[in-house]
Design an enzyme around this catalytic site. Structure first.
Site, PDB file in Angstrom:
ATOM      1  N   ASP A  81      11.966 -63.286  55.725  1.00 56.15           N
ATOM      2  CA  ASP A  81      10.525 -63.422  55.699  1.00 56.15           C
ATOM      3  C   ASP A  81      10.213 -64.903  55.951  1.00 56.15           C
ATOM      4  O   ASP A  81      11.115 -65.741  56.076  1.00 56.15           O
ATOM      5  CB  ASP A  81       9.950 -62.909  54.363  1.00 56.15           C
ATOM      6  CG  ASP A  81       8.479 -62.530  54.505  1.00 56.15           C
ATOM      7  OD1 ASP A  81       8.010 -61.687  53.731  1.00 56.15           O
ATOM      8  OD2 ASP A  81       7.810 -63.075  55.407  1.00 56.15           O
TER       9      ASP A  81
HETATM   10  C1  GLC Z   1       4.380 -63.124  55.622  1.00 51.97           C
HETATM   11  C2  GLC Z   1       4.664 -61.768  55.040  1.00 51.97           C
HETATM   12  C3  GLC Z   1       5.300 -60.826  56.012  1.00 51.97           C
HETATM   13  C4  GLC Z   1       4.815 -61.152  57.405  1.00 51.97           C
HETATM   14  C5  GLC Z   1       5.381 -62.499  57.774  1.00 51.97           C
HETATM   15  C6  GLC Z   1       4.925 -62.953  59.161  1.00 51.97           C
HETATM   16  O1  GLC Z   1       4.564 -64.133  54.678  1.00 51.97           O
HETATM   17  O2  GLC Z   1       5.382 -61.676  53.819  1.00 51.97           O
HETATM   18  O3  GLC Z   1       4.958 -59.504  55.592  1.00 51.97           O
HETATM   19  O4  GLC Z   1       5.256 -60.169  58.326  1.00 51.97           O
HETATM   20  O5  GLC Z   1       5.046 -63.500  56.827  1.00 51.97           O
HETATM   21  O6  GLC Z   1       3.543 -63.168  59.161  1.00 51.97           O
END
Ligand code: GLC
Length: 739
Positions: free
Chosen positions: A266
């Site tokens: 993430d």
């Molecule tokens: C965010 C979220 C994730 C998302 C990613 C890209 O922090 O936790 O669900 O897809 O970053 O935006």
């Protein structure tokens, strides 16, 4: 300029995926391999250079098609390798056209609509160069304080799995290489929904048996359904943050499930291993994440900075890196990017735009849940009322009705409730509007007087309240889930006028409604309904459509009951009305006792305000005559459970018929009910139909104390009904196959 590696390979036509990828891999340097493992946000003016130097495998959050095409040109024409880019974006519930939030889509209980929504989102976003979305979010969510419940598919593993698979099919289509297909992503693996106290990014402590029986099944279902990628969660899982958790990412995902797709971190979750206190520095964080099996790093650069030294020091083998990089290259191959990485801009035809909008309206219509309809005040009839007051901060706000994760929404496409109601009634009804409050959080009651005035002069007041979009979603959690601001006071003020109130609630989570329930005549829960929320809600309010949505998540009476979900364990002292003691009934100086006491609070009834699966209709459905075709049957066989559904009302309507079971005795305790099937049935008024569910013994399996997935013999209850509180029950027995 000499042909780059990929151009040469493309000339060697008809190389299959394995041959193409291994040929490409064999010609890549270590630096180039690690470059593929890096996804960068497009906030860096050095990105084009990095792409040219083969230091980038993916770009996230770029949505200018010309820039995307230029990045792809540099990657495929100017770099030594010529490897195209994965272009990632959060296409969560629509791209330009916004469908209802995922929690709302879950309330439709419709695999067809969920799949269609995802497919249209894939068409719109791929048209703009996107080839990878970070969805579906399939975290089991049982805490409505958690803002991300809005992007989930609710509290139940069966419903979440079924709809999550449908969403993947919609995004990925039948062939990832189709230009309108995009790679999907099962996230956030795993257990993120159990964040303590509903605070985002908080610790999760989930016993392995609970993890395997509740939180993992949707991920297993999507892995089996061919989801292209997984995303590791931010969260600390039982003391080991997921991004560094080899047990979860290797032992379970790779070894047990044999999943071979790409795992992405993430956002900066790899360097966050230092913040967790799990790693002493970013170098060790990169090591732990790589060892755990995170193939691609999102938005940070610990891999680029640190992995080369681990390989040179033989702390990580080049074979491991090759395995990880081959997953990325195979995904690009499956997406057809080595041949087609340039996106021709295709302006959607009017017809296509209308298709999107019609589907968005249908999904919104079938996602709304009718929670109350006293004296059948709904549906309204425009020939029977002459004046209508529309009141509330969300009645005419085309942005707020879209909900969370709407980066690329065409906001001017939104049709609000006020516009739709005015358009529907035309000049047959005098529509007066007052927002009452400037925002859902406002405590400024200056407009109350005007709102009261228009209510007093109207036959009915349609109040449209709830949460602004920003009050749910990532990092936006609430410790109190009442209507925010002084919306309750606004409802109270309108209630005092005596004008009947139809309450429409737009929110990204269950709202605690016990205090306002007696003050309104009807409640239509619309979640955040998206671009076409206004027309969908209007059709439902005026009977052009009949409410059919069912709750995918329990509505508690108050926040103190959380976590509260239907699939709870029985405990040794289950709550019951016979033993419930209200705090006001306890004698003063009553002697301490617990005999006969059960699992309840003193200050609130133990039941939810509205149970999982609940939703009213404009007609009435009756369930009778539940049957099983075999009272006992052997392992490996199936039982048929059926019941008669009757539409005893006066409106043709759809009902979502639900099947629940309970394993009465297990080597580990089992939930008091588990959803094992649902069918959306259309039934004309006055007609009846036998609804049949088939349940194989494999569907009764659960992870036992030895963490083995196993169905155990014994007695089971089966229920068929309109929600999880159904009492229409049958019994069957699973027996071991006679020797
Ligand atoms: C965010 C979220 C994730 C998302 C990613 C890209 O922090 O936790 O669900 O897809 O970053 O935006």
């Amino acid at each position: 300029m000499p042909a780059n590696i990929c151009q040469q390979l493309n000339k060697a036509k008809n190389l299959d995926k394995e041959s193409y990828v291994s040929s490409l891999l064999s010609q890549m340097t270590l630096k180039e391999k690690i470059g593929q493992m890096s996804q960068f946000n497009n906030d860096d003016d050095k990105l084009a250079t990095a792409i040219k130097n083969d230091d980038v495998g993916s770009v996230i959050n770029e949505v200018d098609l010309d820039i995307i095409n230029e990045f792809q040109r540099i990657a495929t024409k100017e770099s030594r390798l010529g490897i195209p880019l994965l272009i990632g974006r959060d296409v969560i519930h629509g791209y330009n056209t916004i469908f209802p939030i995922p929690l709302a889509q879950a309330a439709s209980w419709s695999t067809e609509l969920v799949e269609t929504s995802a497919n249209l989102a894939a068409i719109e976003s791929s048209n703009n160069g996107i080839n990878w979305t970070f969805a579906p979010m399939i975290d089991i969510s049982r805490d409505p304080r958690w803002g991300r419940i809005a992007e989930s598919l609710g509290e139940d593993p069966y419903l979440c799995s079924t709809l999550g698979v449908a969403m993947v099919k919609g995004f990925q289509g039948n062939n990832l290489a189709n230009k309108t297909s995009i790679a999907a992503c099962a996230k956030h693996f795993a257990g993120y929904g159990a964040s303590e106290s509903g605070r985002d990014y908080n610790t999760t402590n989930i016993p392995e048996n609970e993890l395997r029986n509740v939180y993992l099944p949707p991920f297993k279902a999507l892995a089996d359904a061919g989801v292209s990628t997984f995303m590791a969660s931010f969260s600390d899982l039982n003391g080991v943050p997921v991004t560094g958790n080899s047990w979860l990412l290797n032992d379970i995902l790779r070894d047990e499930w044999q999943y071979n797709g790409l795992v992405v971190s993430d956002w900066e979750s790899i360097p966050q291993l230092v913040t967790h206190g799990f790693c002493e520095d970013e170098k060790s964080a990169a090591f732990e994440a790589c060892q755990a099996g995170v193939d691609m790093e999102m938005a940070s650069d610990t891999y680029a900075k640190n992995l080369p030294s681990f390989i040179q020091e033989n702390k990580i083998s080049i074979e491991q890196i090759d395995t990880m990089v081959s997953r990325l290259l195979k995904l690009k191959f499956d997406l057809g990017l080595f041949e087609n990485h340039f996106t021709e801009s295709r302006n959607p035809t009017e017809h296509l735009k209308n298709t999107y909008l019609n589907v968005a309206k249908e999904v919104a219509t079938k996602s709304c849940v009718l929670l109350k309809n006293d004296k059948q005040i709904l549906p309204l009839c425009k020939t029977k009322i002459s004046s209508l007051a529309v009141i509330g901060p969300l009645a005419d706000d085309g942005y707020e009705q879209l909900g969370t994760w709407i980066f690329d929404a065409k906001i001017n496409q939104s049709v609000t409730c006020l516009d739709a109601i005015k358009d529907y009634v035309g000049n047959t009804v005098d529509v007066k509007f007052n927002e009452g409050l400037e925002t859902s959080r406002s405590n400024n009651q200056d407009s109350f007087e005007e709102a009261v005035k228009i209510a007093l002069s109207s036959d009915v007041a349609v109040m449209i309240v709830g949460e602004e979009a920003i009050l749910s979603g990532e990092a936006h959690c609430r410790s109190n889930i009442d209507l925010p601001g002084c919306q309750e006071q606004l409802i109270d003020a309108i209630h005092k006028t005596g004008t009947p109130i139809v309450l429409v609630i737009m929110a990204g989570r269950p709202i605690t409604l016990e205090k306002i329930l007696p003050k309104v005549d009807a409640i239509l829960f619309a979640w955040h309904p998206g671009t076409m929320g206004g027309p969908a809600i209007t059709d439902l309010l005026f009977g052009e459509a009949c409410p059919s949505g069912k709750l995918p998540v329990t509505f508690p009476r108050n926040v103190g009951q959380i976590p509260l979900y239907y699939g709870q364990k029985n405990t040794g002292r289950p709550a019951s009305d016979a033993t419930f003691v209200d705090i006001n009934d306890i004698e003063v100086r009553a002697p301490q006792t617990s005999l006969g006491m059960t699992s309840t609070h003193l200050d609130t009834h133990f039941s939810p305000l509205f149970p999982f699966g609940f939703g009213l209709s404009y007609t009435q459905f009756e369930y009778t005559n539940i049957q099983v075709n075999m009272h006992s049957f052997s392992m490996g066989e199936s039982v048929e459970v059926s019941a008669t559904l009757s539409n005893v009302g006066s409106v043709d309507a759809e009902e979502i018929v639900q099947l629940y079971i309970r394993d009465l005795v297990g080597s580990v305790t089992r939930p008091v009910k588990e959803l094992k099937g649902f069918q959306r049935i259309y039934l004309p008024a006055g007609q009846s139909k036998t609804v049949v569910f088939k349940v194989h013994t494999d569907e009764l399996a659960f992870y036992n104390r030895q963490m083995k997935l196993n169905t155990e013999p014994g007695l089971f209850n089966a229920w068929i009904g309109s929600n999880s509180a159904t009492e229409l029950k049958a019994v069957f027995e699973v027996v071991l196959t006679p020797e």
